[in-house]
Scaffold this motif. Structure first.
Motif, short mmCIF file in Angstrom:
data_model
loop_
_atom_site.label_atom_id
_atom_site.label_comp_id
_atom_site.label_asym_id
_atom_site.label_seq_id
_atom_site.Cartn_x
_atom_site.Cartn_y
_atom_site.Cartn_z
N LEU A 1 39.52 69.55 95.67
CA LEU A 1 40.66 69.36 96.80
C LEU A 1 42.07 68.73 96.04
O LEU A 1 42.07 68.18 95.00
CB LEU A 1 40.09 68.02 97.53
N PRO A 2 43.21 69.08 96.63
CA PRO A 2 44.51 68.52 96.46
C PRO A 2 44.41 66.93 96.22
O PRO A 2 43.77 66.47 97.18
CB PRO A 2 45.48 69.26 97.06
N ALA A 3 45.35 66.31 95.85
CA ALA A 3 45.37 64.96 95.77
C ALA A 3 45.38 64.26 97.16
O ALA A 3 45.03 63.26 97.49
CB ALA A 3 46.57 64.51 94.88
N GLU A 4 46.42 65.17 97.79
CA GLU A 4 46.40 64.45 99.17
C GLU A 4 45.31 64.54 100.25
O GLU A 4 45.48 63.94 101.39
CB GLU A 4 47.88 65.41 100.06
N ALA A 5 44.39 65.38 99.89
CA ALA A 5 43.18 65.49 100.81
C ALA A 5 42.00 64.63 100.23
O ALA A 5 40.92 64.53 100.97
CB ALA A 5 42.93 67.10 100.90
N ARG A 6 42.17 64.15 98.99
CA ARG A 6 40.88 63.42 98.50
C ARG A 6 40.75 62.19 99.43
O ARG A 6 39.50 61.88 99.70
CB ARG A 6 41.46 62.80 97.11
N GLY A 7 41.84 61.34 99.80
CA GLY A 7 41.70 60.30 100.70
C GLY A 7 40.65 60.69 102.18
O GLY A 7 39.94 59.68 102.38
N VAL A 8 40.99 61.95 102.63
CA VAL A 8 40.19 62.24 103.81
C VAL A 8 38.75 62.31 103.51
O VAL A 8 37.82 62.14 104.14
CB VAL A 8 40.99 63.56 104.35
N PHE A 9 38.38 62.98 102.29
CA PHE A 9 37.22 63.18 101.80
C PHE A 9 36.55 61.88 101.49
O PHE A 9 35.43 61.52 102.09
CB PHE A 9 37.22 64.09 100.60
N ARG A 10 37.15 61.16 100.89
CA ARG A 10 36.63 59.48 100.41
C ARG A 10 36.25 58.83 101.89
O ARG A 10 35.07 58.35 101.89
CB ARG A 10 37.46 58.87 99.82
N GLU A 11 37.12 58.83 102.96
CA GLU A 11 36.70 57.94 104.05
C GLU A 11 35.85 58.73 104.84
O GLU A 11 34.90 58.11 105.18
CB GLU A 11 38.19 58.18 105.01
N ALA A 12 35.76 60.14 105.03
CA ALA A 12 34.59 60.77 105.43
C ALA A 12 33.13 60.44 104.85
O ALA A 12 32.19 60.29 105.63
CB ALA A 12 34.83 62.25 105.60
N VAL A 13 33.24 60.07 103.54
CA VAL A 13 31.90 59.95 103.18
C VAL A 13 31.53 58.43 103.05
O VAL A 13 30.57 58.00 103.07
CB VAL A 13 31.73 60.39 101.65
N GLY A 14 32.77 57.53 103.13
CA GLY A 14 32.73 56.04 103.04
C GLY A 14 32.34 55.47 101.74
O GLY A 14 31.64 54.59 101.51
N ALA A 15 33.04 56.17 100.75
CA ALA A 15 32.76 55.91 99.22
C ALA A 15 33.59 54.57 98.85
O ALA A 15 34.85 54.50 99.13
CB ALA A 15 33.01 56.91 98.45
N GLY A 16 32.98 53.61 98.44
CA GLY A 16 33.61 52.18 97.95
C GLY A 16 34.22 52.52 96.57
O GLY A 16 33.94 53.66 96.11
N GLU A 17 34.60 51.57 96.16
CA GLU A 17 35.53 51.80 94.78
C GLU A 17 34.72 52.24 93.68
O GLU A 17 34.89 53.14 92.91
CB GLU A 17 36.13 50.24 94.39
N ALA A 18 33.59 51.41 93.39
CA ALA A 18 32.40 51.96 92.27
C ALA A 18 31.83 53.20 92.65
O ALA A 18 31.93 54.19 91.44
CB ALA A 18 31.45 50.68 92.24
N GLU A 19 31.62 53.63 93.68
CA GLU A 19 31.06 55.15 93.83
C GLU A 19 32.09 56.18 93.61
O GLU A 19 31.86 57.05 92.93
CB GLU A 19 30.41 55.18 95.47
N TRP A 20 32.92 55.89 94.19
CA TRP A 20 34.39 56.59 93.86
C TRP A 20 34.60 57.05 92.26
O TRP A 20 35.02 58.05 91.83
CB TRP A 20 35.71 56.36 94.64
N ALA A 21 34.67 55.80 91.64
CA ALA A 21 34.98 55.81 90.07
C ALA A 21 33.78 56.59 89.38
O ALA A 21 34.16 57.09 88.49
CB ALA A 21 34.91 54.44 89.52
#
Length: 291
Positions: free
Chosen positions: A231-251
């Motif tokens: 994914l491009p940078a501008e779509a990563r937030g969409v993916f993260r929100e859809a999955v519900g990933a918190g800071e630690a999981e995202w890291a």
């Protein structure tokens, strides 16, 4: 690509098909071009594909996939490979192999996605659905383990990459990932290898996810790697929100994307240019995001 890789060609596969599945022996057979590293793929007729492991370490993935696909596929929003038959070793080929139903679509290419936001939503829906499947009695995922278990392999790969990439910056990012809190919840299902080569799209939307050789239960953060691998940078937030990933999981997901890219890069630097290029892309995306 591998020192212990066996030769697999149309003649061999045709003989295997004739011996194990004579009803398909007369169907057209051709090798598929692929940047895949573990299996050789051949299209059989109009609606089948044959998958054969290239080397000994890929054999277990075939049997693993055949065992767990029937359990998982009915509960997923994207199509999965449908096993049609298992082939057995013979004098010309030493390992199990399999025939699957053909899945239409093409692999997405980072940087040329038609609808990155919608694809991010589709990936999020897929990951969420997989995580909801009952994980009781599921196999431990080879990539559902703590990042710390991968430290030695990453350090060895970085030593091989000295002078070819910014190893100091990448080492710093890796050490940041190692300091991230480990997964504290119950183990859940994860595909384990949501790279572009294991995804099929049509019209910009996700239609299928293939290659379940690494599927298992554990820390699901590894399934966030698509954020940087595709994914491009501008779509990563969409993916993260859809999955519900918190800071630690995202890291941890970012750490897994880095781990996979760093280890693959020296190994495939010369033998598989598309894989090496994708690894450089992932490392570049993570470095750019950290600045």
């Amino acid at each position: 690509m591998h020192e212990d890789e066996v030769d697999i060609d149309v003649s061999l596969v045709g003989r295997l098909i004739a011996g194990r599945f004579p009803r398909w022996a007369g169907l057209p057979l051709r090798r598929l071009e692929s940047s895949g590293t573990e299996n050789a793929m051949f299209r059989l007729g109009a609606d089948k594909v044959v998958r054969l492991p290239r080397h000994p370490r890929a054999v277990e993935a075939i049997t693993h996939e055949l065992r767990w696909l029937p359990r998982l596929a009915p509960e997923l929003p994207a199509a999965a490979p449908r096993p049609l038959g298992r082939g057995e070793p013979d004098d010309g080929f030493p390992w199990p192999w399999a025939v699957y139903g053909w899945l239409d679509g093409r692999n997405p290419v980072p940087g040329t996605l038609e609808k990155p936001g919608l694809l991010a939503e589709d990936l999020g829906a897929y990951v969420t659905a997989l995580r909801r499947i009952d994980a009781a009695k599921g196999p431990v995922g080879s990539r559902g383990v703590p990042l710390a278990t991968q430290d030695r392999f990453v350090r060895e790969a970085l030593a091989q990459l000295a002078g070819r990439i910014d190893t100091a910056a990448v080492t710093d990012l890796w050490e940041q990932a190692l300091r991230t809190p480990e997964h504290a919840g119950p183990p859940v299902w994860a595909h384990g290898d949501l790279m572009a080569g294991n995804l099929l799209v049509s019209g910009g939307r996700l239609t299928a996810v293939i290659d379940y050789g690494t599927v298992g239960v554990g820390d699901p953060a590894v399934d966030l790697i698509s954020a940087w691998c595709l994914l491009p940078a501008e779509a990563r937030g969409v993916f993260r929100e859809a999955v519900g990933a918190g800071e630690a999981e995202w890291a941890r997901g970012r750490g897994w994307a880095l781990r996979i890219a760093v280890i693959a890069l020296p190994y495939y630097w010369e033998t598989n240019p598309p894989v090496a290029e994708n690894s450089r892309h992932v490392i570049g995306e993570i470095l750019a995001e950290s600045r």
